[in-house]
Enzyme design. Sequence first.
Site, PDB file in Angstrom:
ATOM      1  N   GLY A  45     -78.140  -0.538  55.578  1.00 58.46           N
ATOM      2  CA  GLY A  45     -78.964  -1.277  55.423  1.00 58.46           C
ATOM      3  C   GLY A  45     -79.255  -2.443  56.753  1.00 58.46           C
ATOM      4  O   GLY A  45     -80.068  -2.812  56.796  1.00 58.46           O
ATOM      5  N   GLU A  99     -74.291  -7.751  57.627  1.00 55.25           N
ATOM      6  CA  GLU A  99     -74.837  -7.380  56.419  1.00 55.25           C
ATOM      7  C   GLU A  99     -76.500  -7.749  56.549  1.00 55.25           C
ATOM      8  O   GLU A  99     -76.876  -8.719  56.790  1.00 55.25           O
ATOM      9  CB  GLU A  99     -74.161  -7.897  55.486  1.00 55.25           C
ATOM     10  CG  GLU A  99     -73.077  -7.067  54.679  1.00 55.25           C
ATOM     11  CD  GLU A  99     -73.548  -5.687  53.806  1.00 55.25           C
ATOM     12  OE1 GLU A  99     -74.751  -5.301  54.090  1.00 55.25           O
ATOM     13  OE2 GLU A  99     -72.654  -5.049  53.325  1.00 55.25           O
ATOM     14  N   ASP A 100     -77.265  -6.663  55.917  1.00 51.81           N
ATOM     15  CA  ASP A 100     -78.453  -7.110  55.442  1.00 51.81           C
ATOM     16  C   ASP A 100     -78.771  -7.965  54.436  1.00 51.81           C
ATOM     17  O   ASP A 100     -79.495  -9.072  54.541  1.00 51.81           O
ATOM     18  CB  ASP A 100     -79.413  -5.601  54.936  1.00 51.81           C
ATOM     19  CG  ASP A 100     -78.508  -4.767  53.803  1.00 51.81           C
ATOM     20  OD1 ASP A 100     -77.227  -5.420  53.546  1.00 51.81           O
ATOM     21  OD2 ASP A 100     -79.057  -3.920  53.567  1.00 51.81           O
ATOM     22  N   ASP A 103     -75.790 -10.057  47.749  1.00 50.38           N
ATOM     23  CA  ASP A 103     -76.309  -9.950  46.597  1.00 50.38           C
ATOM     24  C   ASP A 103     -75.220 -10.736  45.674  1.00 50.38           C
ATOM     25  O   ASP A 103     -75.033 -11.786  45.640  1.00 50.38           O
ATOM     26  CB  ASP A 103     -76.833  -8.824  46.169  1.00 50.38           C
ATOM     27  CG  ASP A 103     -77.476  -8.889  44.645  1.00 50.38           C
ATOM     28  OD1 ASP A 103     -77.570  -9.881  44.220  1.00 50.38           O
ATOM     29  OD2 ASP A 103     -77.714  -7.706  44.101  1.00 50.38           O
ATOM     30  N   LYS A 131     -78.651 -13.858  48.662  1.00 51.00           N
ATOM     31  CA  LYS A 131     -79.202 -14.397  47.178  1.00 51.00           C
ATOM     32  C   LYS A 131     -77.998 -15.047  46.563  1.00 51.00           C
ATOM     33  O   LYS A 131     -77.104 -14.862  45.794  1.00 51.00           O
ATOM     34  CB  LYS A 131     -79.393 -12.922  46.313  1.00 51.00           C
ATOM     35  CG  LYS A 131     -80.473 -12.277  46.689  1.00 51.00           C
ATOM     36  CD  LYS A 131     -80.593 -10.925  45.493  1.00 51.00           C
ATOM     37  CE  LYS A 131     -81.520 -10.144  46.268  1.00 51.00           C
ATOM     38  NZ  LYS A 131     -81.244  -8.603  45.247  1.00 51.00           N
ATOM     39  N   PHE A 152     -85.687  -8.594  43.963  1.00 55.42           N
ATOM     40  CA  PHE A 152     -85.452  -7.430  44.509  1.00 55.42           C
ATOM     41  C   PHE A 152     -86.359  -7.414  45.782  1.00 55.42           C
ATOM     42  O   PHE A 152     -87.491  -7.643  45.479  1.00 55.42           O
ATOM     43  CB  PHE A 152     -85.571  -6.181  43.681  1.00 55.42           C
ATOM     44  CG  PHE A 152     -85.124  -4.992  44.346  1.00 55.42           C
ATOM     45  CD1 PHE A 152     -83.608  -4.585  44.245  1.00 55.42           C
ATOM     46  CD2 PHE A 152     -86.066  -4.125  44.994  1.00 55.42           C
ATOM     47  CE1 PHE A 152     -83.316  -3.487  44.829  1.00 55.42           C
ATOM     48  CE2 PHE A 152     -85.618  -2.881  45.412  1.00 55.42           C
ATOM     49  CZ  PHE A 152     -84.474  -2.485  45.482  1.00 55.42           C
ATOM     50  N   VAL A 153     -85.737  -6.979  46.917  1.00 58.43           N
ATOM     51  CA  VAL A 153     -86.414  -6.988  48.352  1.00 58.43           C
ATOM     52  C   VAL A 153     -86.376  -5.655  48.795  1.00 58.43           C
ATOM     53  O   VAL A 153     -85.291  -5.032  48.553  1.00 58.43           O
ATOM     54  CB  VAL A 153     -86.282  -8.224  48.871  1.00 58.43           C
ATOM     55  CG1 VAL A 153     -86.601  -9.504  48.542  1.00 58.43           C
ATOM     56  CG2 VAL A 153     -84.621  -8.144  49.275  1.00 58.43           C
ATOM     57  N   ASP A 159     -83.692  -0.881  51.086  1.00 56.13           N
ATOM     58  CA  ASP A 159     -84.489   0.194  50.583  1.00 56.13           C
ATOM     59  C   ASP A 159     -84.582   0.117  49.187  1.00 56.13           C
ATOM     60  O   ASP A 159     -83.678  -0.758  48.517  1.00 56.13           O
ATOM     61  CB  ASP A 159     -83.648   1.675  50.652  1.00 56.13           C
ATOM     62  CG  ASP A 159     -82.355   1.702  50.076  1.00 56.13           C
ATOM     63  OD1 ASP A 159     -81.443   0.660  50.227  1.00 56.13           O
ATOM     64  OD2 ASP A 159     -82.430   2.563  49.274  1.00 56.13           O
ATOM     65  N   ARG A 165     -86.803   1.188  54.069  1.00 56.66           N
ATOM     66  CA  ARG A 165     -85.991   0.795  55.316  1.00 56.66           C
ATOM     67  C   ARG A 165     -86.682   0.216  56.431  1.00 56.66           C
ATOM     68  O   ARG A 165     -86.391  -0.495  57.222  1.00 56.66           O
ATOM     69  CB  ARG A 165     -85.036   1.626  55.430  1.00 56.66           C
ATOM     70  CG  ARG A 165     -84.140   1.835  54.524  1.00 56.66           C
ATOM     71  CD  ARG A 165     -82.633   2.384  54.969  1.00 56.66           C
ATOM     72  NE  ARG A 165     -81.861   3.075  54.072  1.00 56.66           N
ATOM     73  CZ  ARG A 165     -81.084   2.345  53.156  1.00 56.66           C
ATOM     74  NH1 ARG A 165     -80.762   1.280  53.310  1.00 56.66           N
ATOM     75  NH2 ARG A 165     -80.099   3.089  52.374  1.00 56.66           N
TER      76      ARG A 165
HETATM   77  P1  IMP Z   1     -73.482  -6.744  46.837  1.00 57.79           P
HETATM   78  O1  IMP Z   1     -73.935  -6.988  45.340  1.00 57.79           O
HETATM   79  O2  IMP Z   1     -73.538  -8.188  47.606  1.00 57.79           O
HETATM   80  O3  IMP Z   1     -72.309  -6.117  46.904  1.00 57.79           O
HETATM   81  O4  IMP Z   1     -74.908  -6.137  47.373  1.00 57.79           O
HETATM   82  C1  IMP Z   1     -74.415  -4.828  48.097  1.00 57.79           C
HETATM   83  C2  IMP Z   1     -75.685  -4.176  48.370  1.00 57.79           C
HETATM   84  O5  IMP Z   1     -76.799  -4.067  47.595  1.00 57.79           O
HETATM   85  C3  IMP Z   1     -76.279  -4.527  49.768  1.00 57.79           C
HETATM   86  O6  IMP Z   1     -75.822  -4.190  50.782  1.00 57.79           O
HETATM   87  C4  IMP Z   1     -77.738  -3.754  49.617  1.00 57.79           C
HETATM   88  O7  IMP Z   1     -77.554  -2.584  50.031  1.00 57.79           O
HETATM   89  C5  IMP Z   1     -78.006  -3.742  47.990  1.00 57.79           C
HETATM   90  N1  IMP Z   1     -78.930  -4.802  47.426  1.00 57.79           N
HETATM   91  C6  IMP Z   1     -78.511  -5.884  47.027  1.00 57.79           C
HETATM   92  N2  IMP Z   1     -79.776  -6.341  46.831  1.00 57.79           N
HETATM   93  C7  IMP Z   1     -80.605  -5.801  47.119  1.00 57.79           C
HETATM   94  C8  IMP Z   1     -82.084  -5.796  47.359  1.00 57.79           C
HETATM   95  O8  IMP Z   1     -82.758  -6.789  46.834  1.00 57.79           O
HETATM   96  N3  IMP Z   1     -83.070  -4.996  47.786  1.00 57.79           N
HETATM   97  C9  IMP Z   1     -82.338  -3.871  48.257  1.00 57.79           C
HETATM   98  N4  IMP Z   1     -81.119  -3.637  48.249  1.00 57.79           N
HETATM   99  C10 IMP Z   1     -80.342  -4.785  47.777  1.00 57.79           C
HETATM  100 MG    MG Z   2     -76.155  -2.637  52.517  1.00 56.53          MG
END
Ligand code: IMP
Ligand code: MG
Length: 176
Positions: A45, A99-100, A103, A131, A152-153, A159, A165
Site C-alpha cells: 500500500g 505506512e499508507d 486502521d 483512522k 473504507f477508502v 486497494d 491502488r
Molecule cells: P491495521 O488495521 O492498522 O493493521 O491496517 C492494516 C492494513 O489494512 C493497512 O495497511 C491497509 O492495507 C488495510 N486497510 C485498512 N483500512 C483500509 C482502507 O480503508 N482501505 C484499504 N485498505 C485498508
Molecule cells: Mg498496508
Amino acid sequence: MIIHGKAFEPYITHQQLESAVKRLGESISADYNNKPLLILPVLNGSFMFAADLVRHITVACNISFVKASSYQGMQSTGHIKQLIGLNEDISQYHVLIVEDIIDTGETVHHLMQDLEERNPLSVQVACCLFKKEALKQPIDPQYVGFEIENVFVVGYGLDYDGLGRNLPEVYKITTN
Ligand code: IMP
Ligand code: MG
C-alpha cells in the site's frame, strides 16, 4: 466510480495529498538532519505515498521496502503480522516506518515490536492516512498526512480487493 460493484466518491484530492506529503517531508528532513536514517515503506500500500514522500526528504537516507506478512498465530489470537524483507543490521539507524494507512494499528504495532528487538536507535511512524477512531493499539504516529473518519477508502496505493491502488487520489466508499 465503481470498484467490484461498490460505489466510491472523491475524498482527498491530489493537490491535498501533495501539500500534506510536502509538509511531512519537510518536517522529517528537519527532525533527522545529521542522523543516520533508514526509511522502511511497508508494501504494497505505501509504494505511492513513499515515492512522493522521499522526494521531499532532503537529508541523507537509506530506503528499504519491507512487507508485513500475515501468519496464523500459535495461540489462536488470529492473524499476526511479521516483518519480512529486512536483511540489514538496523542497530546504527533511526528507523522510520512509512505506512499508507493506520486502521486498527495492529500491523504497525507488530512491526514496531519486531523492529525494537533489532535495537535500532529509534523507531517512528509516518502514515498518509490515520483512522484514529478505529485504533486498537497504543500507536501514536509522529507524522500523519490526514486523520480520517472510520470509513473504507481506496486510491493512492490503497486497494479494494486488489483494485484501485493506481488511482492518484483517495476515494471513500459511498454510504447512501
Ligand atoms: P491495521 O488495521 O492498522 O493493521 O491496517 C492494516 C492494513 O489494512 C493497512 O495497511 C491497509 O492495507 C488495510 N486497510 C485498512 N483500512 C483500509 C482502507 O480503508 N482501505 C484499504 N485498505 C485498508
Ligand atoms: Mg498496508
